[in-house]
Design a protein around this motif. Structure first.
Motif, PDB file in Angstrom:
ATOM      1  N   ILE A  13       1.058  -1.109   0.039  1.00  0.00           N
ATOM      2  CA  ILE A  13       0.155  -0.172   0.013  1.00  0.00           C
ATOM      3  C   ILE A  13       0.986   1.199  -0.090  1.00  0.00           C
ATOM      4  O   ILE A  13       1.646   1.473   0.905  1.00  0.00           O
ATOM      5  CB  ILE A  13      -0.871  -0.169   1.286  1.00  0.00           C
ATOM      6  CG1 ILE A  13      -1.705  -1.391   1.266  1.00  0.00           C
ATOM      7  CG2 ILE A  13      -1.736   1.426   1.440  1.00  0.00           C
ATOM      8  CD1 ILE A  13      -2.605  -1.539   2.601  1.00  0.00           C
ATOM      9  N   TYR A  14       0.787   1.847  -1.338  1.00  0.00           N
ATOM     10  CA  TYR A  14       1.595   3.259  -1.107  1.00  0.00           C
ATOM     11  C   TYR A  14       1.239   4.313  -0.403  1.00  0.00           C
ATOM     12  O   TYR A  14       0.151   4.904  -0.360  1.00  0.00           O
ATOM     13  CB  TYR A  14       2.218   3.392  -2.691  1.00  0.00           C
ATOM     14  CG  TYR A  14       2.763   2.420  -3.270  1.00  0.00           C
ATOM     15  CD1 TYR A  14       4.289   2.396  -3.318  1.00  0.00           C
ATOM     16  CD2 TYR A  14       2.157   1.585  -4.294  1.00  0.00           C
ATOM     17  CE1 TYR A  14       4.878   1.589  -3.793  1.00  0.00           C
ATOM     18  CE2 TYR A  14       2.948   0.572  -4.784  1.00  0.00           C
ATOM     19  CZ  TYR A  14       4.232   0.690  -4.708  1.00  0.00           C
ATOM     20  OH  TYR A  14       4.920  -0.137  -5.354  1.00  0.00           O
ATOM     21  N   HIS A  89      -0.706   4.894  -7.373  1.00  0.00           N
ATOM     22  CA  HIS A  89       0.637   4.855  -8.268  1.00  0.00           C
ATOM     23  C   HIS A  89       0.068   4.465  -9.755  1.00  0.00           C
ATOM     24  O   HIS A  89       0.958   4.802 -10.556  1.00  0.00           O
ATOM     25  CB  HIS A  89       1.686   3.601  -7.702  1.00  0.00           C
ATOM     26  CG  HIS A  89       0.806   2.084  -7.932  1.00  0.00           C
ATOM     27  ND1 HIS A  89       0.138   1.857  -7.111  1.00  0.00           N
ATOM     28  CD2 HIS A  89       1.199   1.127  -8.897  1.00  0.00           C
ATOM     29  CE1 HIS A  89      -0.188   0.486  -7.428  1.00  0.00           C
ATOM     30  NE2 HIS A  89       0.197   0.271  -8.435  1.00  0.00           N
ATOM     31  N   ILE A  90      -1.044   4.047 -10.020  1.00  0.00           N
ATOM     32  CA  ILE A  90      -1.479   3.786 -11.229  1.00  0.00           C
ATOM     33  C   ILE A  90      -1.646   5.064 -11.956  1.00  0.00           C
ATOM     34  O   ILE A  90      -1.352   5.471 -13.034  1.00  0.00           O
ATOM     35  CB  ILE A  90      -2.873   2.880 -11.255  1.00  0.00           C
ATOM     36  CG1 ILE A  90      -2.637   1.640 -10.691  1.00  0.00           C
ATOM     37  CG2 ILE A  90      -3.471   2.781 -12.679  1.00  0.00           C
ATOM     38  CD1 ILE A  90      -3.564   0.592 -10.275  1.00  0.00           C
TER      39      ILE A  90
END
Length: 125
Positions: A13-14, A89-90
């Motif tokens: 999980i960023y 992040h996508i």
């Protein structure tokens, strides 16, 4: 009969990191050098944060030392703001960013810090 362990890999999980950094340069540093050094400080801090392992800790003194190690012309470094939140992040977006106390910050075992050039604001003094 064999018993086998089954492992499951999960994507971290960023957690997005944004900060404002003030750099004080030695008096003999010209404007062109200041801009170049500021860009190098930004890159070094991005590398430091993004290389932390999952569950890692942002150590404030390490960020300051990382910035000072870029050049002898960096006289002092001050972190004036620190925000942590989610990072998509996508779509390359910071989400739900919240100001946190400027102190060491640790995340959970399944989380990973991330930042980019958009997340690191540098002020040249």
């Amino acid at each position: 009969m064999c018993i086998r362990d089954r492992g499951v890999a999960e994507r971290p999980i960023y957690k997005g990191v944004m900060m404002s950094i003030n750099i004080v340069f030695s008096s003999d540093t010209d404007v062109y050098m200041r801009d170049t050094i500021a860009d190098n400080v930004r890159s070094s801090i991005i590398t430091y944060i993004n290389s932390l392992p999952m569950g890692g800790t942002i150590v404030i003194s390490n960020i300051i030392q990382t910035a000072k190690n870029v050049s002898e012309n960096v006289y002092d470094v001050n972190i004036s703001a620190l925000k942590i939140g989610d990072f998509d992040h996508i779509n390359d977006r910071y989400l739900n960013m919240r100001s946190v106390f400027i102190a060491n910050q640790t995340i959970r075992w399944n989380e990973k810090y991330y930042t980019s050039a958009r997340g690191i604001a540098i002020c040249n003094a």
